[in-house]
Design a protein around this motif. Structure first.
Motif, short mmCIF file in Angstrom:
data_model
loop_
_atom_site.label_atom_id
_atom_site.label_comp_id
_atom_site.label_asym_id
_atom_site.label_seq_id
_atom_site.Cartn_x
_atom_site.Cartn_y
_atom_site.Cartn_z
N ARG B 91 0.84 -1.21 0.00
CA ARG B 91 0.00 0.00 0.00
C ARG B 91 0.87 1.25 0.00
O ARG B 91 0.60 2.21 -0.70
N ARG B 92 1.93 1.18 0.80
CA ARG B 92 2.82 2.34 0.87
C ARG B 92 3.45 2.60 -0.49
O ARG B 92 3.50 3.73 -0.97
N ARG B 95 0.95 4.00 -2.90
CA ARG B 95 0.71 5.43 -2.66
C ARG B 95 1.83 6.24 -3.28
O ARG B 95 1.64 7.32 -3.78
#
Lengths: 168, 214
Positions: B91-92, B95
């Motif tokens: 997810r990081r 992003r």
């Protein structure tokens, strides 16, 4: 029936006897192309070791460590700074004894007890003993059993070294 | 799997580690870090990320040792931490738009595989099917299977890896993923079905490209 087959049966899984053994062989951790990086475990240990909760000092010190503790206590006694605060002594001027000497004694006792409970690596106890010795060296209470007195109102605020410096 | 001696079980190591025993912790790390690493590296194909996630997993583990409620379910707990760390990292990265979006085409692939799924999900037992690569030499079969697994989407690969790399049972996988056992079993069947189809396609493609014998 091996453990996995038994577990599969309990889970309601019908194993694929042609494909799954190949998957086991192809995907097992030991069959990684290039393998697991050398030193992986050591690096994980390095990243986590300091987060382990250390056990009590006493549990880790072992019999040999006691000699270091005894040396520490002997050093404290030889320095003549073992503070004996006579409670219930008449107070000149009706003041309240400061907690200075009590605090020092209690602190030192706590630290010595902590060392006595220590059972970690010897380099760590050496370090702690050195620190404790430094504290003794810095200790500038008189080498007597005299206590310091202040007025009642200042008992808490003045519980510091008479020379004005913080003890530790 | 052979039963471990009493003094060598993860539960014993965990109990020791939670008391601060470095030797117990070392045993635990040495026993499990290769499995965690293998799971992540097979899932991502990124050795550096796999090591990073492995370390993060054990950091989480050591920080939560006190709260661990021992009930013999250490493996699912550990691999759940690892998979969560991996998802966090994905997810990081997503992003930050640094690629590695392993699930980008999942929906498309899922629809592609829908037909396959209906054919292969047979909970009553479709296990008698011959594997498409049966005719190959064993080593070649293993390589073909490994290559086919790499082509699966993330969700399918996850199930396969948790079972065959982490060595979890389906009940443990369900616990790791926080999904019902029935869902995980269906996912397992679907993943194997896709794998079988990939191997079949691979064999057919090879057959077409092989020169015909006179």
């Amino acid at each position: 029936m091996n453990g996995r087959q038994e577990q599969d049966r309990r889970d309601g899984w019908t194993p694929d006897d042609s494909l799954e053994p190949l998957l086991d062989e192809a995907l097992d951790a030991s069959s990684l192309p290039g393998g697991v990086p050398a030193g992986l475990g050591d690096r994980v240990l390095a990243a986590t070791a300091h987060r382990l909760d250390k056990p009590g000092v006493l549990a880790r010190i072992g019999p040999r460590g006691w000699s270091a503790v005894a040396a520490c206590v002997a050093m404290a006694l030889s320095l003549g700074i073992w503070v004996n605060v006579p409670l219930n002594t008449a107070t000149p001027g009706g003041g309240t004894p400061t907690t200075l000497a009590h605090n020092d004694e209690a602190t030192l006792k706590r630290e010595i007890n902590a060392l006595a409970e220590y059972n970690g690596p010897s380099d760590a106890i050496d370090h702690d003993l050195t620190l404790l010795a430094m504290k003794f060296d810095r200790h500038d209470l008189p080498e007597t059993t005299d206590t310091y007195w202040t007025g009642d109102d200042d008992a808490e605020a003045d519980s510091v070294d008479p020379s004005g410096g913080a003890l530790f | 799997m052979a039963e471990q001696p009493a003094e060598q079980t993860p539960q014993v190591w965990l109990a020791g580690a939670s008391r601060g025993d470095a030797q117990s912790w070392q045993s635990l790390v040495e026993a499990y870090s290769p499995r965690v690493y293998a799971l992540i590296v097979r899932q991502t194909g990124d050795p550096e990320l796999a090591e990073e996630i492995t370390q993060a997993t054990f950091v989480s583990l050591v920080e939560n040792l006190k709260g661990y409620d021992e009930s013999g379910r250490f493996d699912p707990w550990l691999f759940r931490i690892a998979m969560n760390r991996l998802r966090d990292e994905m997810r990081r990265r997503k992003r930050q738009a640094r690629t590695m979006d392993m699930s980008a085409d999942n929906s498309q692939e899922d629809s592609e595989w829908a037909g396959v799924q209906t054919r292969v999900v047979d909970l009553t037992g479709s296990r008698a099917q011959p594997t498409p690569i049966d005719g190959l030499a064993h080593k070649e079969q293993v390589e073909k299977v490994r290559a086919a697994v790499a082509k699966l989407n993330e969700a399918d690969r996850e199930i396969i890896m948790l079972r065959h790399t982490a060595g979890l049972s389906f009940a443990e996988i369900a616990e790791s993923l926080g999904q019902p056992l029935g869902t995980v079993l269906a996912r397992g069947h679907r993943a194997l079905g896709k794998l079988r189809k990939l191997l079949q396609d691979e064999m057919e493609a090879n057959t077409k490209t092989e020169p015909k014998k006179a």
